[in-house]
Design a protein around this motif. Structure first.
Motif, mmCIF file in Angstrom:
data_model
loop_
_atom_site.group_PDB
_atom_site.id
_atom_site.type_symbol
_atom_site.label_atom_id
_atom_site.label_comp_id
_atom_site.label_asym_id
_atom_site.label_seq_id
_atom_site.Cartn_x
_atom_site.Cartn_y
_atom_site.Cartn_z
ATOM 1 N N VAL A 70 -19.379 4.160 -8.318
ATOM 2 C CA VAL A 70 -20.816 3.888 -8.233
ATOM 3 C C VAL A 70 -21.136 3.216 -6.906
ATOM 4 C CG1 VAL A 70 -22.740 2.585 -9.222
ATOM 5 C CG2 VAL A 70 -21.119 3.749 -10.726
ATOM 6 N N GLY A 71 -20.288 2.274 -6.511
ATOM 7 C CA GLY A 71 -20.478 1.616 -5.223
ATOM 8 C C GLY A 71 -20.370 2.588 -4.067
ATOM 9 N N PHE A 72 -19.442 3.525 -4.180
ATOM 10 C CA PHE A 72 -19.235 4.538 -3.132
ATOM 11 C C PHE A 72 -20.464 5.409 -2.972
ATOM 12 C CE2 PHE A 72 -17.724 8.867 -1.991
ATOM 13 C CZ PHE A 72 -17.207 8.585 -0.735
ATOM 14 N N ARG A 73 -20.961 5.947 -4.065
ATOM 15 C CA ARG A 73 -22.099 6.866 -3.958
ATOM 16 C C ARG A 73 -23.371 6.133 -3.533
ATOM 17 N NH1 ARG A 73 -25.399 6.864 -8.494
ATOM 18 N NH2 ARG A 73 -24.536 6.035 -10.431
ATOM 19 N N GLN A 74 -23.541 4.898 -3.994
ATOM 20 C CA GLN A 74 -24.727 4.154 -3.589
ATOM 21 C C GLN A 74 -24.676 3.801 -2.103
ATOM 22 O OE1 GLN A 74 -25.374 0.787 -6.154
ATOM 23 N NE2 GLN A 74 -26.154 2.038 -7.825
ATOM 24 N N ALA A 75 -23.496 3.394 -1.645
ATOM 25 C CA ALA A 75 -23.351 3.032 -0.232
ATOM 26 C C ALA A 75 -23.558 4.248 0.664
ATOM 27 C CB ALA A 75 -21.979 2.424 0.009
ATOM 28 N N LEU A 76 -23.009 5.388 0.259
ATOM 29 C CA LEU A 76 -23.149 6.599 1.071
ATOM 30 C C LEU A 76 -24.590 7.096 1.069
ATOM 31 C CD1 LEU A 76 -21.539 8.521 2.839
ATOM 32 C CD2 LEU A 76 -21.072 9.905 0.826
ATOM 33 N N ALA A 77 -25.241 7.049 -0.091
ATOM 34 C CA ALA A 77 -26.644 7.476 -0.177
ATOM 35 C C ALA A 77 -27.529 6.580 0.679
ATOM 36 C CB ALA A 77 -27.120 7.448 -1.624
ATOM 37 N N VAL A 148 -2.765 3.620 9.931
ATOM 38 C CA VAL A 148 -3.842 3.073 10.759
ATOM 39 C C VAL A 148 -4.010 3.957 11.992
ATOM 40 C CG1 VAL A 148 -4.621 1.117 12.144
ATOM 41 C CG2 VAL A 148 -3.435 0.713 9.976
ATOM 42 N N ILE A 149 -5.221 4.489 12.169
ATOM 43 C CA ILE A 149 -5.540 5.345 13.321
ATOM 44 C C ILE A 149 -6.777 4.780 14.003
ATOM 45 C CG2 ILE A 149 -6.277 7.648 14.065
ATOM 46 C CD1 ILE A 149 -4.672 8.840 11.804
ATOM 47 N N ASN A 150 -6.685 4.567 15.299
ATOM 48 C CA ASN A 150 -7.800 3.973 16.055
ATOM 49 C C ASN A 150 -8.245 2.637 15.466
ATOM 50 O OD1 ASN A 150 -7.957 5.902 18.042
ATOM 51 N ND2 ASN A 150 -9.693 6.995 17.135
ATOM 52 N N GLY A 151 -7.285 1.887 14.966
ATOM 53 C CA GLY A 151 -7.600 0.574 14.422
ATOM 54 C C GLY A 151 -8.216 0.578 13.041
ATOM 55 N N VAL A 152 -8.241 1.739 12.392
ATOM 56 C CA VAL A 152 -8.867 1.856 11.067
ATOM 57 C C VAL A 152 -7.850 2.359 10.053
ATOM 58 C CG1 VAL A 152 -10.662 2.978 9.708
ATOM 59 C CG2 VAL A 152 -11.132 2.300 12.070
ATOM 60 N N LYS A 153 -7.770 1.681 8.916
ATOM 61 C CA LYS A 153 -6.863 2.107 7.855
ATOM 62 C C LYS A 153 -7.411 3.346 7.158
ATOM 63 C CE LYS A 153 -4.470 0.459 3.703
ATOM 64 N NZ LYS A 153 -4.285 -0.689 2.770
ATOM 65 N N ILE A 154 -6.558 4.340 6.982
ATOM 66 C CA ILE A 154 -6.954 5.596 6.342
ATOM 67 C C ILE A 154 -6.849 5.466 4.829
ATOM 68 C CG2 ILE A 154 -6.506 8.064 6.156
ATOM 69 C CD1 ILE A 154 -7.497 7.124 8.922
ATOM 70 N N THR A 155 -7.945 5.804 4.134
ATOM 71 C CA THR A 155 -7.960 5.807 2.676
ATOM 72 C C THR A 155 -8.599 7.110 2.192
ATOM 73 O OG1 THR A 155 -10.148 4.777 2.472
ATOM 74 C CG2 THR A 155 -8.242 3.292 2.628
ATOM 75 N N GLU A 156 -8.394 7.412 0.932
ATOM 76 C CA GLU A 156 -8.955 8.641 0.364
ATOM 77 C C GLU A 156 -10.476 8.655 0.467
ATOM 78 O OE1 GLU A 156 -8.025 11.132 -3.583
ATOM 79 O OE2 GLU A 156 -9.077 9.236 -3.989
ATOM 80 N N SER A 157 -11.110 7.573 0.068
ATOM 81 C CA SER A 157 -12.574 7.552 0.073
ATOM 82 C C SER A 157 -13.132 7.618 1.490
ATOM 83 C CB SER A 157 -13.094 6.292 -0.634
ATOM 84 O OG SER A 157 -12.668 5.116 0.037
ATOM 85 N N TYR A 201 -12.707 2.665 -1.532
ATOM 86 C CA TYR A 201 -13.411 2.855 -2.808
ATOM 87 C C TYR A 201 -12.533 3.679 -3.762
ATOM 88 C CZ TYR A 201 -17.819 1.168 -0.826
ATOM 89 O OH TYR A 201 -18.804 0.401 -0.249
ATOM 90 N N ASP A 202 -12.718 3.453 -5.042
ATOM 91 C CA ASP A 202 -11.942 4.176 -6.054
ATOM 92 C C ASP A 202 -12.709 5.425 -6.484
ATOM 93 O OD1 ASP A 202 -10.347 5.085 -8.078
ATOM 94 O OD2 ASP A 202 -10.644 3.369 -9.411
ATOM 95 N N ILE A 203 -12.270 6.584 -6.002
ATOM 96 C CA ILE A 203 -12.889 7.854 -6.402
ATOM 97 C C ILE A 203 -11.823 8.747 -7.042
ATOM 98 C CG2 ILE A 203 -14.707 7.714 -4.655
ATOM 99 C CD1 ILE A 203 -13.100 9.650 -2.927
ATOM 100 N N SER A 204 -10.815 8.115 -7.602
ATOM 101 C CA SER A 204 -9.646 8.832 -8.121
ATOM 102 C C SER A 204 -9.948 9.688 -9.348
ATOM 103 C CB SER A 204 -8.533 7.836 -8.457
ATOM 104 O OG SER A 204 -8.974 6.878 -9.406
#
Length: 217
Positions: A70-77, A148-157, A201-204
């Motif tokens: 819910v946090g993921f979709r609200q933040a992206l929207a 970590v690529i370009n100083g950013v940790k890679i995650t699924e979300s 974010y957990d989108i699993s």
């Protein structure tokens, strides 16, 4: 007597001159270039790495729901359209998640007018696109998650959000080039900024699905 009178006269003149130098004066206001009594000044300056470019608007509230779906979709929207259901931007992207017409067709939506006014359709399209992008990036998610690529940790979300911005193919090129082959949309927003902003974010619960459809009636 004359000297004494002249002294007091001169003293009086001196006091008047000195006090007049401290009198308040009114600054002339040029119309259109000053704030009203109850107005506040607010402006935004782009940051150099564009990670935190936000519109500071106290009238728009975003509920805090943590790193859930819910946090993921609200933040992206909120990032895409400030959560406006019927938003159509200057490039023709539509809805609260800013879908292109070809993307909508790929998840089974062809009635764009209905899409713009139907919140259920928009949520179904959003989930279907996540499922498709998860399938497209399944190997990259497994390989790069936690790096970590370009100083950013890679995650699924983060990768799924970046795919929403520029497509799965652009994300794949970005990862395989170790971040040297970046992508920016028409407004200058980069994949890196989305990978960072929407990471963790957990989108699993949404499974990868090559043929995912919105299933609208």
């Amino acid at each position: 007597m004359v000297k004494k009178g002249s002294y007091f006269f001169g003293l009086t003149i001196l006091v008047v001159l000195v006090s007049s130098g401290f009198n308040s004066f009114e600054i002339e206001k040029v119309e259109g270039f000053h704030l009203g009594k109850n107005e506040k000044i607010s402006y935004d300056v782009p940051s150099e790495n564009e990670d935190e470019i936000e519109v500071k608007n106290s009238s728009i509230a975003v509920p805090y729901v943590g790193k859930t779906f819910v946090g993921f979709r609200q933040a992206l929207a909120f990032k895409e359209s400030r959560g406006v259901l019927n938003m159509v931007n200057s490039y023709g992207y539509m809805g609260k998640y800013q879908f292109g017409k070809s993307t909508l067709r790929s998840v089974g939506i062809y009635d764009f007018q209905e899409f713009l006014k139907n919140p259920e359709w928009q949520e179904k399209a959003f989930k279907a696109l996540i499922a498709k992008n998860k399938w497209e990036l399944r190997k990259e998610i497994e390989k790069y998650n936690g790096r970590v690529i370009n100083g950013v940790k890679i995650t699924e979300s983060g990768l799924i959000a970046a795919a929403h911005l520029g497509g799965a193919g652009s994300v794949r090129k970005y990862l395989r080039s170790n971040g040297t082959r970046g992508f920016k949309d028409g407004f200058g927003t980069s994949l890196r900024s989305y990978i960072k902003k929407f990471g963790g974010y957990d989108i699993s619960h949404i499974a990868p699905n090559k043929n995912a459809k919105a299933k609208v009636s």
